[in-house]
Design an enzyme around this catalytic site. Structure first.
Site, mmCIF file in Angstrom:
data_model
loop_
_atom_site.group_PDB
_atom_site.id
_atom_site.type_symbol
_atom_site.label_atom_id
_atom_site.label_comp_id
_atom_site.label_asym_id
_atom_site.label_seq_id
_atom_site.Cartn_x
_atom_site.Cartn_y
_atom_site.Cartn_z
ATOM 1 N N LYS A 79 -8.743 6.524 -19.418
ATOM 2 C CA LYS A 79 -9.077 7.023 -20.736
ATOM 3 C C LYS A 79 -7.829 7.015 -21.640
ATOM 4 O O LYS A 79 -7.339 5.969 -21.946
ATOM 5 C CB LYS A 79 -9.673 8.426 -20.594
ATOM 6 C CG LYS A 79 -10.703 8.546 -19.439
ATOM 7 C CD LYS A 79 -11.970 7.774 -19.667
ATOM 8 C CE LYS A 79 -12.860 7.663 -18.436
ATOM 9 N NZ LYS A 79 -13.218 8.912 -17.775
ATOM 10 N N ARG A 104 0.847 -1.197 0.000
ATOM 11 C CA ARG A 104 0.000 0.000 0.000
ATOM 12 C C ARG A 104 0.880 1.244 0.000
ATOM 13 O O ARG A 104 0.621 2.214 -0.702
ATOM 14 C CB ARG A 104 -0.967 0.018 1.198
ATOM 15 C CG ARG A 104 -1.646 1.381 1.376
ATOM 16 C CD ARG A 104 -2.969 1.347 2.117
ATOM 17 N NE ARG A 104 -2.973 0.494 3.277
ATOM 18 C CZ ARG A 104 -2.336 0.757 4.435
ATOM 19 N NH1 ARG A 104 -1.663 1.883 4.592
ATOM 20 N NH2 ARG A 104 -2.400 -0.104 5.428
ATOM 21 N N ASP A 122 -8.108 18.633 -13.685
ATOM 22 C CA ASP A 122 -8.406 17.305 -14.200
ATOM 23 C C ASP A 122 -8.198 17.401 -15.706
ATOM 24 O O ASP A 122 -9.018 17.948 -16.424
ATOM 25 C CB ASP A 122 -9.854 16.924 -13.857
ATOM 26 C CG ASP A 122 -10.269 15.587 -14.482
ATOM 27 O OD1 ASP A 122 -9.550 15.099 -15.372
ATOM 28 O OD2 ASP A 122 -11.329 15.058 -14.089
ATOM 29 N N TYR A 140 -16.703 16.706 -15.070
ATOM 30 C CA TYR A 140 -17.173 15.322 -15.165
ATOM 31 C C TYR A 140 -18.311 15.097 -14.155
ATOM 32 O O TYR A 140 -18.212 15.531 -12.996
ATOM 33 C CB TYR A 140 -15.979 14.405 -14.859
ATOM 34 C CG TYR A 140 -16.303 12.948 -14.841
ATOM 35 C CD1 TYR A 140 -16.658 12.281 -16.006
ATOM 36 C CD2 TYR A 140 -16.233 12.223 -13.662
ATOM 37 C CE1 TYR A 140 -16.946 10.927 -15.987
ATOM 38 C CE2 TYR A 140 -16.512 10.862 -13.638
ATOM 39 C CZ TYR A 140 -16.874 10.224 -14.807
ATOM 40 O OH TYR A 140 -17.159 8.896 -14.776
#
Ligand code: PLP
Length: 383
Positions: A199, A50, A174, A102
């Site tokens: 994407k 992690r 973003d 978004y």
């Protein structure tokens, strides 16, 4: 971009660990492991995946190079990246946020971070006065997308970064729609750039991932702390897929953007199309600003069809593009924002922004543009 490469494609292949230091393997090994033996004499930098994992490290290092930052971070999704970044703020802080973001990010602000008492004002990000007017005593940052979804409006990055610097605000971008081979906001003074790597960065419709890059050491420390504390990290297998996908980012985007620049004017000339939104078209209001900060317009075209019959034909009869959520893959994807990316927005807010059910967003893939045009033609004439 790193000064010593003539071309970004070279950086994409060779900027970070392109060879495994142990074996020379050209493909980064997938360290599918959770924990590491602690050797008291030769302590490793790794102890638990992690906190850090060697495969993810190669990816994160690469993201930093690609964005010309000092550190990159990989998350289990674009939303995980955004959520982690937003936890830099405290209850009572205020953010100025673009109206045109978004749908999932809008939902996160209005339904999740609202409970954390993170105050938000949504503004038209193309209107500098509106941005300035929204800044209050407790404003801590401005959050936006340079190329908005779905209308591809262009935010004036340089001006917004100036406003942020004058008011000591963090600029958070973003930039999912404008990958780093085209535009690197950190080079223009932005603080944080993030992507849904699902994407364009990955590009093969087979991974959900998010990435963040920064250029400031203390910000990097804070985000690193949050990444480990919250734990929304990207696993080794998906990190490997993303490393692989990103090698062809430049070449994919060159071809896909070239196709989009042929398909957009063609769409514009069709009687069944009411309006085309593509930043490479001469009449696009943001074309000039975008040309100043980006070396490409990208492969996404949004268009408005004239009637419901046309809408039905596109949704039911096309054979090449997938009718799907998402974008940026090697396969063309036709999305219907009203029922997909913006379904998370209340109807009235969505319609007020012009996202009616006759709006389509087309992510042009690697198919030949003539085959895509033929497919549209056959569909509309319904043969
Ligand atoms: C898809 C997308 C996201 C969310 O990313 P996930 O990887 O789906 O979590 C965020 N911002 C933009 C602009 C997107 O297109």
């Amino acid at each position: 971009m790193k000064k010593d490469y003539h071309d970004y494609n070279t950086l994409l292949l060779h900027a970070s660990n392109d060879r495994d230091p142990l074996t020379g393997a050209l493909s980064t090994p997938i360290y599918q492991v959770s924990t590491f033996h602690r050797d008291s004499e030769n302590p490793s930098k790794y102890d638990y995946s992690r906190s850090a994992n060697p495969t993810r490290d190669v990816l994160e290092d690469h993201i930093a190079h690609m964005e010309n930052g000092i550190q990159g971070f990989a998350f289990s999704s674009g939303m995980a990246a955004i959520s982690t970044v937003l936890l830099l703020f405290s209850p009572g802080d205020h953010l100025v946020v673009s109206k045109d973001i978004y749908g999932g990010a809008y939902r996160l602000f209005t339904q999740v971070f609202s409970q954390w008492q993170l105050e938000v004002d949504f503004v038209d990000i193309t209107d500098t006065n509106e941005i300035k007017a929204a800044i209050k005593d407790n404003t801590k940052g401005i959050y936006f997308e340079i190329l908005s979804n779905p209308f591809l409006k262009v935010a004036d990055l340089k001006t917004i970064v100036d406003i942020c610097q004058q008011n000591s605000l963090l600029s958070i971008i973003d930039n999912t729609f404008l990958p780093p081979n085209y535009c690197r906001p950190l080079e223009f003074g932005a603080d944080i750039v993030l992507h849904s790597a699902t994407k364009f960065l990955n590009g093969h419709s087979d991974v959900i991932a998010g990435v963040v890059a920064v250029k400031d050491v203390s910000l990097a420390k804070k985000i690193g702390f949050l990444q480990n504390a919250l734990g929304a990290i990207l696993g080794p297998q998906d990190s490997w897929l993303l490393i692989r996908g990103m090698k062809t980012l430049g070449i994919r985007l060159e071809r896909q953007t070239d196709s989009a620049s042929k398909i957009a004017p063609w769409l514009k000339s069709q009687t069944w199309v009411k309006k085309v939104y593509y930043p490479g078209l001469e009449d696009h209001p943001g074309k000039e600003i975008l040309s100043d900060i980006s070396t490409g317009y990208g492969p996404v075209i949004t268009f408005h069809v004239i009637d419901d019959k046309t809408k039905g034909l596109l949704l039911g009869k096309l054979s090449l593009p997938a009718i799907a959520v998402s974008l940026g893959g090697v396969e063309s994807i036709l999305s219907h924002p009203a029922t997909m990316s913006h379904a998370g927005m209340p109807n009235d807010v969505r319609e007020a922004q012009g996202i009616t059910d006759r709006i389509f967003r087309f992510s042009v893939g690697l198919e030949h543009p003539q085959d895509l045009i033929n497919d549209f033609e056959n569909t509309i004439s319904n043969v």
